[in-house]
Design a protein around this motif. Structure first.
Motif, PDB file in Angstrom:
ATOM      1  N   MET A   1       0.824  -1.216   0.000  1.00  0.00           N
ATOM      2  CA  MET A   1       0.000   0.000   0.000  1.00  0.00           C
ATOM      3  C   MET A   1       0.857   1.264   0.000  1.00  0.00           C
ATOM      4  O   MET A   1       0.428   2.306  -0.508  1.00  0.00           O
TER       5      MET A   1
ATOM      6  N   THR B   1      -7.655  11.022   7.147  1.00  0.00           N
ATOM      7  CA  THR B   1      -6.892   9.951   7.791  1.00  0.00           C
ATOM      8  C   THR B   1      -6.394  10.391   9.164  1.00  0.00           C
ATOM      9  O   THR B   1      -6.514   9.664  10.157  1.00  0.00           O
TER      10      THR B   1
ATOM     11  N   ALA C   1      -4.295   1.525   4.972  1.00  0.00           N
ATOM     12  CA  ALA C   1      -5.592   1.359   4.305  1.00  0.00           C
ATOM     13  C   ALA C   1      -6.578   2.447   4.720  1.00  0.00           C
ATOM     14  O   ALA C   1      -7.520   2.750   3.990  1.00  0.00           O
ATOM     15  N   ARG C   2      -6.350   3.051   5.879  1.00  0.00           N
ATOM     16  CA  ARG C   2      -7.161   4.191   6.312  1.00  0.00           C
ATOM     17  C   ARG C   2      -7.088   5.318   5.289  1.00  0.00           C
ATOM     18  O   ARG C   2      -8.080   5.973   4.978  1.00  0.00           O
ATOM     19  N   MET C   3      -5.891   5.557   4.801  1.00  0.00           N
ATOM     20  CA  MET C   3      -5.740   6.647   3.828  1.00  0.00           C
ATOM     21  C   MET C   3      -6.314   6.221   2.479  1.00  0.00           C
ATOM     22  O   MET C   3      -6.904   7.053   1.782  1.00  0.00           O
ATOM     23  N   ILE C   4      -6.187   4.959   2.154  1.00  0.00           N
ATOM     24  CA  ILE C   4      -6.789   4.483   0.911  1.00  0.00           C
ATOM     25  C   ILE C   4      -8.313   4.502   1.037  1.00  0.00           C
ATOM     26  O   ILE C   4      -9.027   4.771   0.065  1.00  0.00           O
TER      27      ILE C   4
ATOM     28  N   ALA D   1      -9.923   6.791   2.696  1.00  0.00           N
ATOM     29  CA  ALA D   1     -10.266   8.203   2.447  1.00  0.00           C
ATOM     30  C   ALA D   1     -10.191   8.511   0.951  1.00  0.00           C
ATOM     31  O   ALA D   1     -11.043   9.230   0.413  1.00  0.00           O
TER      32      ALA D   1
END
Lengths: 232, 232
Positions: free
Chosen positions: A95, A168, B96-99, B101
């Protein structure tokens, strides 16, 4: 262990400013590794050509060159697996590729037109001429000053483009979670680049991204904050 | 084990279309879990209110409700740790938090004005009225048709906004690496939503994002491809 890092500087060899070199600087610090710095300037292509690169960062590990900030981060993760992890596992490593693209496009690409004409002020004449010529060609012949002319409105769009990051950081302290990791250093590298070369204010003080940047400036005993730069 | 999933549908109960529900559908399939589907429509607030939510997806695990696609993904990862990992470790979970978002803002937010007036065609009258009223209020009173009027130019900007993803997919097959994981499902959910409700062509055939979407349509024995939708 022997680690040496070619880092982009201008007239002041103690003022490294490349966003990509800062990604590597932060990654080395995260791993608790110290590298001898080899100051490098835009026109010193011959110094790194033997190592198979035209750009920095170039890391030398026992004389073996590792080229490109992403490759270096992976190299450090694989060769120093017992030290704090940069990616937090294989999912994070994958990621982080997309966060690397975000760092290149939205952060470095987004900041570039906001600070570009300030950069030559940091460079010796020969490097400033090279920088101006090569970058103005990229912008279709516009002068650096023309590219930067609308930065007061451009910065508003830039701040808006950080919404993904802002959302985020409302949920967790760092992109990497409870503590920073390479995902944070990717993005921070761009902000630190701007801080070193330009007095222009990128972030408003009440932005969660501002608070995040403050924490990274303080990381590793204030490594980034004490490195020469503007108070922004 | 008992798993039930409230999923957003319109007139056809076998045609789930919410981007968030599709994130969860793909996550369940990744874990090799099957859930009984509970078709749910926009105006059926009373059906999920007892589970503490106004929106879907809502997952019931032995009658215990888990609300929100992000919370569900984390719940599945924590409660079924011996099955294939959705995040690939703690670094991946954080990033994955940013993904997520990115999926909310760039994908769902970016696609919305390109397909919004097609959505009521899939809904019963009472739900279509609710959808129109609530969404037009969000757009400051513009009709859905007005919001969508410039989609032929809007889609060009949308495609450009995928550059971060495109650069990633030039380096590796999936956002999650060699195989898809939750990072991919987050983004794919938005594309599948569009595919189910609208014939509008979002991607050009030679786009790496198109090739990536094809692979996800084929995943899990073509689960998403065989679900009713438009050929786009």
């Amino acid at each position: 262990m022997s680690l040496k890092l070619f880092e982009l500087v201008g007239t002041d060899p103690s003022r490294p400013f490349s966003p990509y070199c800062w990604r590597t600087r932060m990654a080395l610090a995260h791993k608790g590794l110290s590298a001898e710095t080899l100051p490098w300037r835009f026109t010193e292509k011959s110094a790194i050509a033997p190592h198979g690169s035209e750009k920095v960062p170039v890391l030398l590990h026992h004389h073996k060159p590792v080229v490109d900030s992403w490759a270096i981060a992976n190299y450090l993760e694989d060769h120093f697996p017992d030290r704090p992890l940069l990616f937090g596992g294989e999912g994070g490593r994958a990621m982080a590729r997309m966060i690397n693209a975000f760092g290149d496009i939205a952060i470095v690409g987004g900041i570039f037109p906001l600070i570009v004409a300030d950069i030559p002020n940091n460079l010796a004449e020969v490097d400033a001429a090279y920088f101006r010529q090569s970058r103005e060609a990229r912008f279709g012949g516009k002068t650096l000053e023309e590219v930067m002319a609308n930065r007061d409105t451009g910065v508003v769009a830039f701040r808006k483009s950080l919404e993904v990051m802002r959302q985020t950081l409302k949920k967790q302290p760092f992109i990497g979670g409870a503590a920073p990791n390479y995902a944070d250093y990717i993005v921070f590298g761009g902000f630190q680049w701007a801080r070193v070369v330009s007095p222009f204010k990128l972030l408003e003080n009440d932005d969660p991204v501002y608070a995040w940047r403050e924490k990274l400036l303080d990381a590793f005993d204030g490594m980034a904050r004490t490195s020469p730069g503007f108070a922004v």
